[in-house]
Design a protein around this motif. Structure first.
Motif, PDB file in Angstrom:
ATOM      1  N   ARG A  76       0.584  -1.356   0.089  1.00  0.00           N
ATOM      2  CA  ARG A  76       0.016  -0.088   0.034  1.00  0.00           C
ATOM      3  C   ARG A  76       0.995   1.154  -0.085  1.00  0.00           C
ATOM      4  O   ARG A  76       1.953   1.107   0.655  1.00  0.00           O
ATOM      5  CB  ARG A  76      -0.962  -0.287   1.257  1.00  0.00           C
ATOM      6  CG  ARG A  76      -2.121  -1.046   1.086  1.00  0.00           C
ATOM      7  CD  ARG A  76      -2.885  -1.039   2.331  1.00  0.00           C
ATOM      8  NE  ARG A  76      -3.984  -2.026   2.005  1.00  0.00           N
ATOM      9  CZ  ARG A  76      -5.200  -1.575   1.735  1.00  0.00           C
ATOM     10  NH1 ARG A  76      -5.812  -0.353   2.014  1.00  0.00           N
ATOM     11  NH2 ARG A  76      -6.046  -2.748   1.611  1.00  0.00           N
ATOM     12  N   SER A  77       0.287   2.272  -0.627  1.00  0.00           N
ATOM     13  CA  SER A  77       1.174   3.531  -0.693  1.00  0.00           C
ATOM     14  C   SER A  77       0.970   4.392   0.525  1.00  0.00           C
ATOM     15  O   SER A  77       1.936   5.280   0.656  1.00  0.00           O
ATOM     16  CB  SER A  77       0.513   4.444  -2.210  1.00  0.00           C
ATOM     17  OG  SER A  77      -0.733   4.622  -1.756  1.00  0.00           O
ATOM     18  N   GLY A  78       0.013   4.257   1.275  1.00  0.00           N
ATOM     19  CA  GLY A  78      -0.133   5.119   2.397  1.00  0.00           C
ATOM     20  C   GLY A  78       0.753   4.663   3.712  1.00  0.00           C
ATOM     21  O   GLY A  78       1.369   3.644   3.599  1.00  0.00           O
ATOM     22  N   PRO A  79       0.592   5.438   4.715  1.00  0.00           N
ATOM     23  CA  PRO A  79       1.711   5.007   5.855  1.00  0.00           C
ATOM     24  C   PRO A  79       1.074   4.033   6.761  1.00  0.00           C
ATOM     25  O   PRO A  79      -0.096   3.509   6.692  1.00  0.00           O
ATOM     26  CB  PRO A  79       1.471   6.494   6.603  1.00  0.00           C
ATOM     27  CG  PRO A  79       0.264   7.086   6.466  1.00  0.00           C
ATOM     28  CD  PRO A  79      -0.208   6.548   4.960  1.00  0.00           C
ATOM     29  N   PHE A  80       1.957   3.698   7.753  1.00  0.00           N
ATOM     30  CA  PHE A  80       1.384   2.686   8.949  1.00  0.00           C
ATOM     31  C   PHE A  80       1.201   3.607   9.986  1.00  0.00           C
ATOM     32  O   PHE A  80       2.202   4.286  10.414  1.00  0.00           O
ATOM     33  CB  PHE A  80       2.512   1.706   9.144  1.00  0.00           C
ATOM     34  CG  PHE A  80       2.445   0.571  10.197  1.00  0.00           C
ATOM     35  CD1 PHE A  80       1.777  -0.541  10.068  1.00  0.00           C
ATOM     36  CD2 PHE A  80       2.836   1.165  11.494  1.00  0.00           C
ATOM     37  CE1 PHE A  80       1.440  -1.293  11.200  1.00  0.00           C
ATOM     38  CE2 PHE A  80       2.603   0.043  12.493  1.00  0.00           C
ATOM     39  CZ  PHE A  80       1.824  -1.153  12.332  1.00  0.00           C
ATOM     40  N   VAL A  81       0.185   3.480  10.433  1.00  0.00           N
ATOM     41  CA  VAL A  81      -0.306   4.355  11.705  1.00  0.00           C
ATOM     42  C   VAL A  81      -0.719   3.419  12.496  1.00  0.00           C
ATOM     43  O   VAL A  81      -1.627   2.576  12.511  1.00  0.00           O
ATOM     44  CB  VAL A  81      -1.529   5.272  11.244  1.00  0.00           C
ATOM     45  CG1 VAL A  81      -2.144   5.940  12.406  1.00  0.00           C
ATOM     46  CG2 VAL A  81      -1.107   6.165   9.944  1.00  0.00           C
ATOM     47  N   ALA A  92      -4.286   6.970   7.886  1.00  0.00           N
ATOM     48  CA  ALA A  92      -4.065   5.896   7.431  1.00  0.00           C
ATOM     49  C   ALA A  92      -4.586   5.498   6.233  1.00  0.00           C
ATOM     50  O   ALA A  92      -4.336   4.500   5.586  1.00  0.00           O
ATOM     51  CB  ALA A  92      -4.277   4.823   8.578  1.00  0.00           C
ATOM     52  N   ALA A  93      -5.222   6.455   5.381  1.00  0.00           N
ATOM     53  CA  ALA A  93      -5.788   6.386   3.996  1.00  0.00           C
ATOM     54  C   ALA A  93      -4.747   5.808   3.142  1.00  0.00           C
ATOM     55  O   ALA A  93      -3.551   6.377   2.937  1.00  0.00           O
ATOM     56  CB  ALA A  93      -6.681   7.640   3.560  1.00  0.00           C
ATOM     57  N   HIS A  94      -5.278   4.706   2.247  1.00  0.00           N
ATOM     58  CA  HIS A  94      -4.462   3.925   1.486  1.00  0.00           C
ATOM     59  C   HIS A  94      -3.158   3.212   2.151  1.00  0.00           C
ATOM     60  O   HIS A  94      -2.373   2.892   1.521  1.00  0.00           O
ATOM     61  CB  HIS A  94      -4.173   4.736   0.593  1.00  0.00           C
ATOM     62  CG  HIS A  94      -5.090   5.343  -0.392  1.00  0.00           C
ATOM     63  ND1 HIS A  94      -6.001   4.868  -1.190  1.00  0.00           N
ATOM     64  CD2 HIS A  94      -5.635   6.824  -0.240  1.00  0.00           C
ATOM     65  CE1 HIS A  94      -6.975   5.725  -1.704  1.00  0.00           C
ATOM     66  NE2 HIS A  94      -6.622   6.774  -1.254  1.00  0.00           N
ATOM     67  N   GLY A  95      -3.244   3.348   3.475  1.00  0.00           N
ATOM     68  CA  GLY A  95      -2.316   2.368   4.097  1.00  0.00           C
ATOM     69  C   GLY A  95      -2.679   1.420   4.981  1.00  0.00           C
ATOM     70  O   GLY A  95      -3.711   0.788   5.060  1.00  0.00           O
ATOM     71  N   VAL A 101     -15.479  11.251   3.584  1.00  0.00           N
ATOM     72  CA  VAL A 101     -14.061  11.225   3.338  1.00  0.00           C
ATOM     73  C   VAL A 101     -13.915   9.756   3.046  1.00  0.00           C
ATOM     74  O   VAL A 101     -14.013   8.775   3.689  1.00  0.00           O
ATOM     75  CB  VAL A 101     -13.135  11.626   4.831  1.00  0.00           C
ATOM     76  CG1 VAL A 101     -11.681  11.392   4.370  1.00  0.00           C
ATOM     77  CG2 VAL A 101     -13.596  12.885   5.136  1.00  0.00           C
ATOM     78  N   ARG A 102     -13.163   9.312   1.822  1.00  0.00           N
ATOM     79  CA  ARG A 102     -13.111   7.835   1.528  1.00  0.00           C
ATOM     80  C   ARG A 102     -11.387   7.414   2.150  1.00  0.00           C
ATOM     81  O   ARG A 102     -10.591   8.285   2.091  1.00  0.00           O
ATOM     82  CB  ARG A 102     -12.764   7.712  -0.038  1.00  0.00           C
ATOM     83  CG  ARG A 102     -14.065   8.243  -0.784  1.00  0.00           C
ATOM     84  CD  ARG A 102     -15.093   6.513  -0.645  1.00  0.00           C
ATOM     85  NE  ARG A 102     -14.296   5.441  -1.181  1.00  0.00           N
ATOM     86  CZ  ARG A 102     -14.674   4.349  -0.884  1.00  0.00           C
ATOM     87  NH1 ARG A 102     -15.602   4.074  -0.310  1.00  0.00           N
ATOM     88  NH2 ARG A 102     -14.076   3.395  -1.568  1.00  0.00           N
ATOM     89  N   CYS A 103     -11.464   6.367   2.780  1.00  0.00           N
ATOM     90  CA  CYS A 103     -10.331   6.285   3.591  1.00  0.00           C
ATOM     91  C   CYS A 103     -10.120   4.632   3.705  1.00  0.00           C
ATOM     92  O   CYS A 103     -10.261   3.832   4.831  1.00  0.00           O
ATOM     93  CB  CYS A 103     -10.177   6.660   4.978  1.00  0.00           C
ATOM     94  SG  CYS A 103     -11.703   6.278   5.569  1.00  0.00           S
ATOM     95  N   PRO A 104     -10.006   3.969   2.286  1.00  0.00           N
ATOM     96  CA  PRO A 104      -9.759   2.590   2.273  1.00  0.00           C
ATOM     97  C   PRO A 104      -8.346   2.178   3.128  1.00  0.00           C
ATOM     98  O   PRO A 104      -7.100   2.938   2.851  1.00  0.00           O
ATOM     99  CB  PRO A 104      -9.217   2.288   1.144  1.00  0.00           C
ATOM    100  CG  PRO A 104      -8.957   3.547   0.113  1.00  0.00           C
ATOM    101  CD  PRO A 104      -9.569   4.706   0.995  1.00  0.00           C
ATOM    102  N   VAL A 105      -8.495   1.448   4.019  1.00  0.00           N
ATOM    103  CA  VAL A 105      -7.292   0.832   4.854  1.00  0.00           C
ATOM    104  C   VAL A 105      -7.197  -0.429   4.998  1.00  0.00           C
ATOM    105  O   VAL A 105      -7.911  -1.121   5.033  1.00  0.00           O
ATOM    106  CB  VAL A 105      -7.294   1.728   6.335  1.00  0.00           C
ATOM    107  CG1 VAL A 105      -7.338   3.259   6.309  1.00  0.00           C
ATOM    108  CG2 VAL A 105      -8.754   1.154   6.899  1.00  0.00           C
ATOM    109  N   LEU A 106      -5.931  -0.921   5.162  1.00  0.00           N
ATOM    110  CA  LEU A 106      -5.696  -2.340   5.680  1.00  0.00           C
ATOM    111  C   LEU A 106      -5.866  -2.265   7.201  1.00  0.00           C
ATOM    112  O   LEU A 106      -5.137  -1.431   7.779  1.00  0.00           O
ATOM    113  CB  LEU A 106      -4.372  -2.850   5.391  1.00  0.00           C
ATOM    114  CG  LEU A 106      -4.094  -4.226   5.969  1.00  0.00           C
ATOM    115  CD1 LEU A 106      -4.886  -5.292   5.687  1.00  0.00           C
ATOM    116  CD2 LEU A 106      -2.414  -4.634   5.753  1.00  0.00           C
TER     117      LEU A 106
END
Length: 626
Positions: free
Chosen positions: A383-388, A417-420, A456-461
């Motif tokens: 994933r391109s987003g951060p690890f939070v 954490a969006a996209h992460g 707010v779109r926020c796809p996260v793992l």
């Protein structure tokens, strides 16, 4: 109420004295059940028998309904906590009328009813006449039987409320029942029982169809993910394989839903919306009756497979570029030590799970490396987003604002954490309101910002970690059952350090991390293996750092660990330190290690070789006593 009670008393008197009763004196379902009981030849004055299955029969019944029991248990516990008052019980019954599980308060357990409604007891109308569990089986509808409405006078001191649990295919999966010594009608309890039964039903349907497409739908999008949601399970040809009761209600104008194609129910073809649904979008569609509903796909194996298949068909060149094998577990974890074969087996599916975005739950004692595994899952996901990461215990009453953000402040944790990957430790420490918010976000992939209401779109793992099981947290009412089923997608239990076979490799890695040239002697590894490691990896890392400070050279020996690693002995083998070491804790500990090694190896030379010290040093600790 007084008129109805009088009518019931007259009906009972006629039933018990004449074997008949006046029509219209009882609610319709109760009247019909009394008639069935009369036709079965049941004596209303008979004492109820102890109709109990044998141990073998009950074990077979439990095994046959294992999934029902597994998904119902947290609901039973939650329902038990929700029902106010005392002198009551909660029971789970099989479709055949066998009581599978009970939760009973102390007062009710001592009553005749409490001693009769026990696991393995059978409560069909054929055996016990009118009772809520048996009536629910006969009518396939919620049932309430109060006091004297029971056919057998022996049961007239108890009131029962039951709700059916269906399997989505028209079959009965089980019965949920709440019984009490109160004869006052309890509509609030009846509503709670039906809600719990619906939740069990939805969980059963989702669990049983992990390899089929499962759709959730509702006229109002904000109700997706709640107990009010309709569910459709599709076959490979996109015809309906199963549907829950709410789904049947929403599609009441369409007959014979089982076997009907998606295209016959909705105006859109499934092929036209499949890719968007499989990729997690919520769509607005109309059914053939003209009603609009919001639809989304439940994240399971089938939806992941469908998304990959449809995406590959729509983007053949990009799909070919991405067709790289899933990373091997040893390659993924090249920067950490995992040589324990059992742990490797447990972690092997992690790269694939992270890639498809399934929620991950990691359980383990403090210090077992839960956050390390969470970070590696993030790395594997690509994933391109951060690890939070956040410990829910630190958020306090402001947890909901911390998750979503404040009206005038920095973005919340979810948006960050969006996209992460969003990793929450001890998620049950969130308040129930914050848990419900988190559940909504995970189900929808979006939320309304508290500042301006924008979506707010926020796809996260999503990764959650805890020291205890989610089952235990639900049982203690700290975790919402619905959230538990959403976050417990792929579960990993990390073993404590004392149960791992790669302690030596871990110790060597931690020692070398202290600086170039540092190493550890086999004698020290032998000493480390004796310790129980209550602090797990945290404790091992700390003790090695302290041993490096104590060491006079780059090679760590057993004596360097002795001050920080007390050796426990059984009373008969207790070893005293020599006089010159007594009174100084770290010297006493080191002395005991040396004297113990001599005892175990039967000689000074072998002990010296094992500990990596000179024989002169050993002589000092042995001769000082003489």
């Amino acid at each position: 109420m007084e008129i109805r009670t009088t009518a019931l008393a007259r009906a009972r008197h006629m039933l018990e004295s004449q074997g008949r009763f006046p029509g219209g004196a009882l609610p319709g379902d109760i009247s019909d059940s009394w008639l069935r009981s009369l036709h079965l030849g049941i004596d209303p004055l008979a004492r109820h028998e102890k109709l109990i299955l044998s141990d073998t029969e009950f074990k077979l019944t439990q095994d046959h309904h294992a999934d029902l029991v597994r998904f119902a248990r947290p609901e039973l516990e939650l329902l038990f906590d929700q029902i106010a008052g005392s002198n009551f019980m909660i029971a789970l019954g099989s479709p055949e009328g066998v009581v599978l599980e009970t939760l009973v308060d102390t007062e009710f357990a001592e009553s005749d009813a409490g001693k009769a409604v026990v696991p393995a007891s059978v409560w069909t109308e054929e055996l016990r006449g009118t009772n809520a569990l048996g009536l629910c089986i006969s009518t396939r509808r919620p049932a309430q039987v109060y006091g004297g409405e029971h056919f057998l006078r022996a049961h007239s001191d108890v009131s029962c409320i039951s709700a059916p649990i269906f399997d989505g295919r028209g079959g009965l999966a089980g019965i949920l029942d709440a019984s009490s010594r109160s004869t006052v009608r309890q509509q609030h309890t009846a509503a709670l029982v039906q809600m719990s039964a619906s939740n069990i039903e939805n969980c059963l349907i989702r669990s049983a169809h992990d390899r089929r497409i499962v759709l959730q739908f509702h006229p109002r999008p904000e109700y997706l993910g709640t107990l009010s949601v309709g569910m459709l399970v599709l076959e490979d040809d996109f015809s309906v394989h199963a549907v829950n009761r709410k789904g049947e209600m929403f599609l009441a104008g369409i007959r014979n839903l089982i076997g009907t194609s998606f295209d016959s129910i909705f105006e859109q073809r499934f092929e036209d919306v499949a890719l968007r649904l499989a990729q997690g979008e919520t769509l607005r569609v109309r059914d053939r009756m003209g009603s609009a509903v919001s639809v989304r796909c439940v994240a399971n194996r089938a939806s992941f497979a469908l998304a990959v298949r449809l995406f590959s068909a729509a983007n053949p060149q990009q799909a070919r570029r991405s067709e790289t094998p899933a990373p091997e577990i040893r390659n993924l974890f090249r920067d950490v030590v995992i040589e324990d074969e059992e742990l490797i087996r447990r972690l092997r599916p992690l790269p694939k799970v992270a890639t498809v975005g399934q929620s991950i739950f990691i359980q383990g004692e403090t210090g077992t490396g839960k956050e390390i595994i969470a970070r590696l899952a993030h790395a594997a996901s690509g994933r391109s987003g951060p690890f939070v990461s956040v410990d829910a215990r630190t958020l306090g009453p402001d947890a909901e604002a911390a998750l979503l953000g404040r009206p005038k402040g920095a973005p919340g944790l979810i948006e960050q954490a969006a996209h992460g990957t969003l990793c929450i430790d001890e998620v049950s420490a969130l308040g129930h309101s914050a848990q419900a918010t988190l559940l909504h976000v995970l189900d929808h992939g979006s939320f309304r910002h508290p500042a301006d209401g924008r979506e707010v779109r926020c796809p996260v793992l999503f990764v959650s970690t805890a020291t205890v099981s989610l089952t235990a947290e639900v049982a203690a009412s700290r975790l919402l059952p619905a959230l538990r089923y959403r976050i417990e997608g792929f579960s990993i239990l990390l073993p404590p350090l004392r149960d791992r076979s790669d302690l030596d490799a871990l110790a060597r890695r931690f020692v070398r991390a202290q600086g170039e040239g540092f190493d550890i002697d086999p004698s020290a590894l032998t000493l480390l293996a004796r310790h129980d490691w209550p602090g797990n990896l945290h404790e091992l890392r700390s003790i090695i750092a302290n041993a490096v400070i104590q060491a006079s050279g780059p090679k760590l020996r057993a004596e360097n660990f002795a001050p920080f690693l007390p050796i426990s002995h059984s009373p008969q083998q207790s070893i005293q330190a020599c006089p010159q070491c007594s009174g100084v804790p770290w010297k006493e500990s080191q002395c005991r290690v040396i004297r113990d090694a001599v005892r175990q190896h039967g000689g000074i030379a072998q002990a010296a070789r094992t500990l990596g010290i000179s024989r002169t040093t050993i002589y000092k600790h042995l001769l000082a006593e003489s």
